[in-house]
Design an enzyme around this catalytic site. Structure first.
Site, short mmCIF file in Angstrom:
data_model
loop_
_atom_site.label_atom_id
_atom_site.label_comp_id
_atom_site.label_asym_id
_atom_site.label_seq_id
_atom_site.Cartn_x
_atom_site.Cartn_y
_atom_site.Cartn_z
N ASN A 491 0.86 -1.18 0.00
CA ASN A 491 0.00 0.00 0.00
C ASN A 491 0.89 1.23 0.00
O ASN A 491 1.24 1.77 1.05
CB ASN A 491 -0.93 -0.01 1.22
N ASP A 492 1.27 1.68 -1.19
CA ASP A 492 2.21 2.79 -1.34
C ASP A 492 1.78 4.06 -0.62
O ASP A 492 2.61 4.92 -0.35
CB ASP A 492 2.35 3.14 -2.83
N CYS A 493 0.49 4.18 -0.37
CA CYS A 493 -0.04 5.46 0.09
C CYS A 493 -0.07 5.62 1.61
O CYS A 493 -0.44 6.69 2.09
CB CYS A 493 -1.45 5.67 -0.47
N ASN A 495 2.26 6.12 4.46
CA ASN A 495 3.67 6.49 4.64
C ASN A 495 3.84 7.01 6.07
O ASN A 495 3.57 8.18 6.35
CB ASN A 495 4.09 7.54 3.63
#
Length: 817
Positions: A491-493, A495
């Site tokens: 889940n790149d989003c 952070n």
């Protein structure tokens, strides 16, 4: 409203209305040479790398009605001038009597009828060639003769795709076209940016005599470009003006005067758009001058797909399932293997994003049966950008093999993703189980370094690469003992600051350990088996002690130890992936696995797919990162992120819940959206990346089609877990988990040189359990059909009760599936 229909016999989807809600596309060729063709004939073509070697100018942000990259005009001679229209509808937008865009396997065929003229154009890249062909057939349907001209047009771009948009001084000064007039009346137009003149030339030509040509867009549109693509003013002249452009916006337009066509008469023209070294262009352009060569090339393309799809063919009682799993899904898997997330109408291929380590590792798993050699070559590239410490660069660019850390470069000293290096373990494992090519493990591949030239970089065997990846996750843990998140995981989003931890990475690590346990056991390395089983048991204990939240597993822990994905959170209470992957990794025992999956069903499932999380974050929070840049229900913020759906399907099959797994499969099957496209909007013949969730006012709207890991994982969920035909190190395991109402199914599966003709019978209408397996008339022990080497073999499977579910098996033995 419907925009088309599936024609499974011809392996096509046929668009019958060109005014689709968004641009619908297809892919021709491969990354080596090819690109996108949309439903009205526009094209974005490149060779080797869409950022560094682009050929046509296609701007996805332009309205659908605009000319984009490539098109064609028909001129009808009338009293006092010409009637000009596009047989592709765009950009002239004339009323049509018939419009069909046949979205085929590696080709686009557009058939239309305007003003009594029928046009039939097939667009494809011959396998292994650096040219895209447009096979144009024009027929007179009128009762009287008609005088016709055909004008195909290409608009070129600078090879450095981003500079086309960022440097409007330098780029137009470099763009050049030379014309070569051949003795047979044909014309070849060479196009290049000036610095490429001696190295690579684009070319455009046809196989029939040309009256005239144009290469300057300004002249072609006319009136200082106040003429338009919908009405190019130069087409009202008897001939084009044969300008060889020396700067500016370059095009290639060839005017073919067909003369008079009698009623019912057909003429055929073939155009070629290609690229080669300057000294080879002339010879290359001659390859497809004959219609026989063109027909043979198209047959070769069809033969390729027939062979590719024959590696697995499944016949179930569900027609929509059969259509996707036999044709469209494996085709999409092949496309993602080629293009990763590099070039689509959503991932624009301008250099910000290349071939993703995480993405392509997963893509390989969907194609190893049909494209083992290509899979192996791609894995070599991926392993070559793994770092000596076991982690990996996030992406690379295929022409240069330069790699970088992706978006994590924004984060100072946290320039790594916590999950990338673990996906390649599953990819290599899938390849080995499919092919039995264990020599690959001993192949030496360099580790990546930005500082050292290739010949000075450290090398390690493929097996050493895998071991270092596991060791990196084992060592880099946070306060709970869970693997560190780094910049992000899948889940790149999300952070998170500091030494945050990820339960998904822990589970991905657990899954990778299971694969290595299985591999080491097959190789006879008992010491490694014991070590990896101990590592798995340790991480299982850590996950269950730290992350169990009572009804589901938490997803993350912030650097201060606070959980995300917990009932304590006002937003983001539950995340899908923490539930599916704890089952997939063997970390969840049966009780917790069932509870976690039930929580997904109760809190995250919708009629259009499973949401990634709930509730959505309602406002930007820099402590959470990119996920909060989206409104609730969009993308990673509570949207239906389809990539995560097949992981839940897999987890449900492991628990024996065939009906629920198949329900989840049907919910996201794009073919099921064909009757409701006005809401869905994207192509019904391929999986999109995301659908807006039920917290969003446009619930059900899909975006980002074609290049998604949804394709590989849904194909795996369908073939390996629902119909349950699973390659293993020791043979082909048959372990279906199907809807109880099915009386059975049939399948043909090619595996390690043999063909297995499989019939599964379900007399008791159960979802899971194998009572008997008969191979070539003899009952075998267990449900793993041995490797038989060659020939055709008959396999009969009778389902029955009494077999443990996969979660129990994993928990008790630590074995992989």
């Amino acid at each position: 409203m419907k925009y088309g229909y599936f024609d499974d016999e011809k392996r096509e989807y046929v668009i019958t209305n060109p005014k689709t809600p968004v641009k619908w596309t297809n892919y021709v060729g491969t990354l080596a040479f090819g690109g996108i063709v949309d439903h009205t004939g526009g094209s974005l073509i490149c060779k080797g790398d869409p950022a560094l070697n682009r050929i046509t100018k296609y701007m996805p942000q332009l309205p659908s009605s605009e000319f984009k990259g490539e098109g064609m005009y028909i001129r009808i001679k009338e009293a006092g001038g010409y009637k000009v229209f596009s047989p592709f509808f765009v950009p002239t937008l004339d009323n049509y009597d018939l419009y069909e865009c046949h979205v085929g396997l590696g080709y686009q065929r557009i058939v239309s009828e305007f003003y009594g003229i029928r046009t039939d154009v097939t667009i494809f890249v011959p396998p292994g060639e650096n040219v895209v062909l447009r096979d144009i057939k024009v027929s007179n349907l009128r009762n009287e003769p008609v005088e016709l001209d055909v004008v195909p047009v290409v608009e070129f771009t600078h090879f450095d795709a981003l500079k086309q948009y960022t440097n409007a001084d330098w780029v137009p000064q470099t763009m050049t076209i030379d014309a070569e007039k051949n003795s047979n009346g044909t014309v070849l137009l060479r196009q290049y940016a000036f610095m490429k003149k001696q190295y690579e030339n684009n070319f455009f030509t046809s196989n029939v005599p040309v009256d005239s040509f144009q290469s300057d867009r300004k002249v072609f549109l006319g009136d200082n470009e106040y003429g338009t693509w919908a009405n190019p003013l130069e087409l009202q002249n008897d001939s084009l003006s044969n300008v060889e452009a020396r700067r500016g916006d370059t095009i290639a337009a060839l005017l073919h005067k067909l003369g008079t066509l009698q009623s019912g008469e057909e003429r055929r023209i073939v155009t070629q758009l290609g690229q080669d070294e300057p000294s080879k262009v002339t010879e290359t352009s001659k390859k497809f001058q004959s219609l026989e060569a063109v027909d043979a090339a198209f047959q070769s393309l069809e033969d390729f797909w027939t062979d590719y799809l024959s590696n697995a063919w499944i016949e179930t009682p569900d027609a929509a399932f059969n259509s996707m799993v036999n044709i469209h899904n494996p085709r999409q898997c092949h496309t993602t293997m080629n293009w990763s997330r590099y070039l689509s109408l959503y991932q624009l291929g301008l250099g910000a994003r290349g071939i993703g380590f995480r993405d392509s590792s997963q893509d390989v798993m969907g194609v190893v049966s049909g494209a083992p050699n290509e899979s192996k070559a791609l894995m070599r590239q991926l392993l070559s950008v793994q770092l000596p410490n076991g982690s990996a660069m996030h992406q690379f660019f295929p022409l240069t093999m330069e790699a970088n850390e992706g978006d994590s470069r924004e984060e100072g000293d946290k320039q790594w993703y916590g999950d990338d290096h673990l996906w390649i373990v599953q990819a290599v494992s899938a390849y080995l189980k499919e092919t039995g090519d264990y020599d690959f493990l001993q192949e030496e591949i360099s580790f990546y370094s930005k500082e050292l030239p290739l010949e000075e970089r450290e090398k390690g065997t493929v097996l050493e690469h895998l071991k270092r990846g596991l060791e990196f996750s084992k060592k880099n843990v946070g306060m709970h003992g869970l693997p560190l998140l780094g910049f992000a995981d899948w889940n790149d989003c999300v952070n998170l600051h500091g030494d945050a931890e990820s339960v998904m990475i822990a589970s991905l690590y657990g899954r990778a350990l299971l694969e290595m346990i299985d591999l080491m056991r097959h190789l006879g390395d008992d010491v490694a088996v014991a070590v990896y089983k101990a590592d798995h048991a340790h991480m299982k204990k850590v996950v269950n002690e730290a992350a169990w939240d009572g009804e589901w597993y938490a997803r993350y822990f912030e650097e201060n130890g606070a959980a995300i994905g917990s009932k304590k959170n006002p937003q983001g209470k539950i995340y899908t992936n923490a539930q599916s992957w704890t089952v997939f990794s063997g970390f969840a025992d049966e009780e917790r696995a069932l509870q976690a999956l039930n929580s997904v069903n109760e809190k995250l499932n919708t009629p259009r797919g499973i949401k990634l999380s709930w509730p959505g974050y309602d406002g930007f929070d820099p402590a959470k990162g990119g996920v909060t840049t989206y409104p609730p229900g969009a993308k990673e913020n509570g949207g239906i992120f389809l990539h995560s759906n097949p992981w839940v399907m897999i987890a449900e099959t492991m628990m024996g819940n065939g009906d629920r797994a198949f329900q989840y499969y049907n919910q996201i099957n794009p073919a099921a959206q064909n009757e409701n496209i006005e809401r869905f909007e994207c192509e019904p013949y391929c999986y999109p990346q995301n659908i807006l969730g039920d917290e969003h006012p446009q619930f059900g709207l899909a975006r980002n089609s074609w290049l998604s890991g949804t394709s590989s994982w849904t194909y795996q969920a369908a073939t390996k877990f629902i119909v349950g035909i699973m390659p293993t190190h020791g043979g082909l395991e048959i372990n279906p988990c199907i809807p109880a109402k099915w009386a059975g199914f049939k399948a043909t599966r090619k595996y390690r040189g043999a063909t297995y003709v499989i019939e599964v019978k379900n007399p008791d209408h159960i979802s899971k359990g194998v009572a008997t397996v008969i191979v070539n008339g003899a009952v075998i022990e267990g449900n793993v059909v041995p490797v038989l080497g060659s020939g055709e073999h008959m396999v009969e499977v009778v389902m029955g009760a009494g077999v443990k579910n996969d979660a129990e098996e994993l928990c008790e033995t630590g074995a992989s599936l």
